[in-house]
Design a protein around this motif. Structure first.
Motif, PDB file in Angstrom:
ATOM      1  N   SER A  23      28.455  12.448  17.805  1.00 55.52           N
ATOM      2  CA  SER A  23      29.239  11.205  17.805  1.00 55.52           C
ATOM      3  C   SER A  23      30.479  11.460  18.667  1.00 55.52           C
ATOM      4  O   SER A  23      30.812  12.616  18.971  1.00 55.52           O
ATOM      5  CB  SER A  23      29.648  10.851  16.377  1.00 55.52           C
ATOM      6  OG  SER A  23      30.533  11.836  15.868  1.00 55.52           O
ATOM      7  N   ASP A  24      31.172  10.403  19.034  1.00 58.25           N
ATOM      8  CA  ASP A  24      32.413  10.582  19.790  1.00 58.25           C
ATOM      9  C   ASP A  24      33.406  11.463  19.030  1.00 58.25           C
ATOM     10  O   ASP A  24      33.980  12.382  19.621  1.00 58.25           O
ATOM     11  CB  ASP A  24      33.047   9.241  20.145  1.00 58.25           C
ATOM     12  CG  ASP A  24      32.316   8.518  21.275  1.00 58.25           C
ATOM     13  OD1 ASP A  24      31.406   9.113  21.892  1.00 58.25           O
ATOM     14  OD2 ASP A  24      32.672   7.360  21.535  1.00 58.25           O
ATOM     15  N   PRO A  25      33.628  11.233  17.712  1.00 55.36           N
ATOM     16  CA  PRO A  25      34.567  12.105  16.995  1.00 55.36           C
ATOM     17  C   PRO A  25      34.134  13.579  16.969  1.00 55.36           C
ATOM     18  O   PRO A  25      34.967  14.476  17.077  1.00 55.36           O
ATOM     19  CB  PRO A  25      34.604  11.508  15.579  1.00 55.36           C
ATOM     20  CG  PRO A  25      34.267  10.066  15.775  1.00 55.36           C
ATOM     21  CD  PRO A  25      33.251  10.069  16.896  1.00 55.36           C
ATOM     22  N   GLU A  26      32.830  13.839  16.853  1.00 54.61           N
ATOM     23  CA  GLU A  26      32.349  15.229  16.877  1.00 54.61           C
ATOM     24  C   GLU A  26      32.589  15.865  18.246  1.00 54.61           C
ATOM     25  O   GLU A  26      33.051  17.007  18.339  1.00 54.61           O
ATOM     26  CB  GLU A  26      30.859  15.288  16.547  1.00 54.61           C
ATOM     27  CG  GLU A  26      30.526  14.964  15.117  1.00 54.61           C
ATOM     28  CD  GLU A  26      29.035  14.770  14.879  1.00 54.61           C
ATOM     29  OE1 GLU A  26      28.618  15.056  13.749  1.00 54.61           O
ATOM     30  OE2 GLU A  26      28.312  14.325  15.791  1.00 54.61           O
TER      31      GLU A  26
ATOM     32  N   ASP B 223      34.789  14.851  20.522  1.00 51.44           N
ATOM     33  CA  ASP B 223      36.236  14.957  20.722  1.00 51.44           C
ATOM     34  C   ASP B 223      36.801  16.198  20.024  1.00 51.44           C
ATOM     35  O   ASP B 223      37.619  16.919  20.597  1.00 51.44           O
ATOM     36  CB  ASP B 223      36.955  13.716  20.187  1.00 51.44           C
ATOM     37  CG  ASP B 223      36.644  12.459  20.984  1.00 51.44           C
ATOM     38  OD1 ASP B 223      35.991  12.553  22.048  1.00 51.44           O
ATOM     39  OD2 ASP B 223      37.048  11.379  20.510  1.00 51.44           O
ATOM     40  N   ALA B 224      36.363  16.438  18.788  1.00 49.68           N
ATOM     41  CA  ALA B 224      36.862  17.596  18.029  1.00 49.68           C
ATOM     42  C   ALA B 224      36.502  18.909  18.721  1.00 49.68           C
ATOM     43  O   ALA B 224      37.329  19.824  18.817  1.00 49.68           O
ATOM     44  CB  ALA B 224      36.313  17.573  16.606  1.00 49.68           C
TER      45      ALA B 224
ATOM     46  N   VAL C 259      34.990   3.706  18.625  1.00 50.88           N
ATOM     47  CA  VAL C 259      33.898   4.661  18.699  1.00 50.88           C
ATOM     48  C   VAL C 259      32.655   3.918  19.163  1.00 50.88           C
ATOM     49  O   VAL C 259      32.324   2.853  18.619  1.00 50.88           O
ATOM     50  CB  VAL C 259      33.637   5.334  17.328  1.00 50.88           C
ATOM     51  CG1 VAL C 259      32.451   6.272  17.402  1.00 50.88           C
ATOM     52  CG2 VAL C 259      34.884   6.079  16.861  1.00 50.88           C
TER      53      VAL C 259
END
Length: 106
Positions: free
Chosen positions: A69-72, A74-75, A103
């Motif tokens: 995912s975008d958050p994964e 990005d992290a 997202v």
């Protein structure tokens, strides 16, 4: 020297295109390998994903992300200092200005 992410995917794959667009929006240099054109790369992807050709599979050094995912993503990029919190905030503001969700839907 910073790690350059490698994206293994397929040109027709929606999730691959979302991941590539995310990296481009964040100005993160990366390598893209279309696994349909490179059988050895497809074998590697399957080896990382219990025999499945999950697209995209992103390699960041020793870390492997399958259909992140975008958050994964990005992290992982933040952890390796390939992107700053300021850059992520700017990308979020740009999406908001365009009326897009923060997202991307997968």
């Amino acid at each position: 020297m910073p790690i350059k992410p490698t994206v293994y995917g397929a040109d027709w794959c929606h999730d691959t295109q979302l991941t590539l667009r995310r990296l481009e929006a964040l100005a993160v240099p990366h390598t893209y390998i279309n696994i349909e054109d490179h059988p050895k790369a497809e074998e590697w992807v399957k080896a990382q994903n219990d025999g499945k050709a999950r697209k995209p599979t992103v390699k960041l050094g020793r870390q492997i992300l399958a259909v992140p995912s975008d958050p994964e993503l990005d992290a992982a990029l933040l952890q390796r200092r390939l992107v700053s919190k300021t850059k992520l905030a700017a990308a979020a503001a740009e999406r908001a200005d365009k009326g897009l969700p923060l997202v991307a839907a997968r």
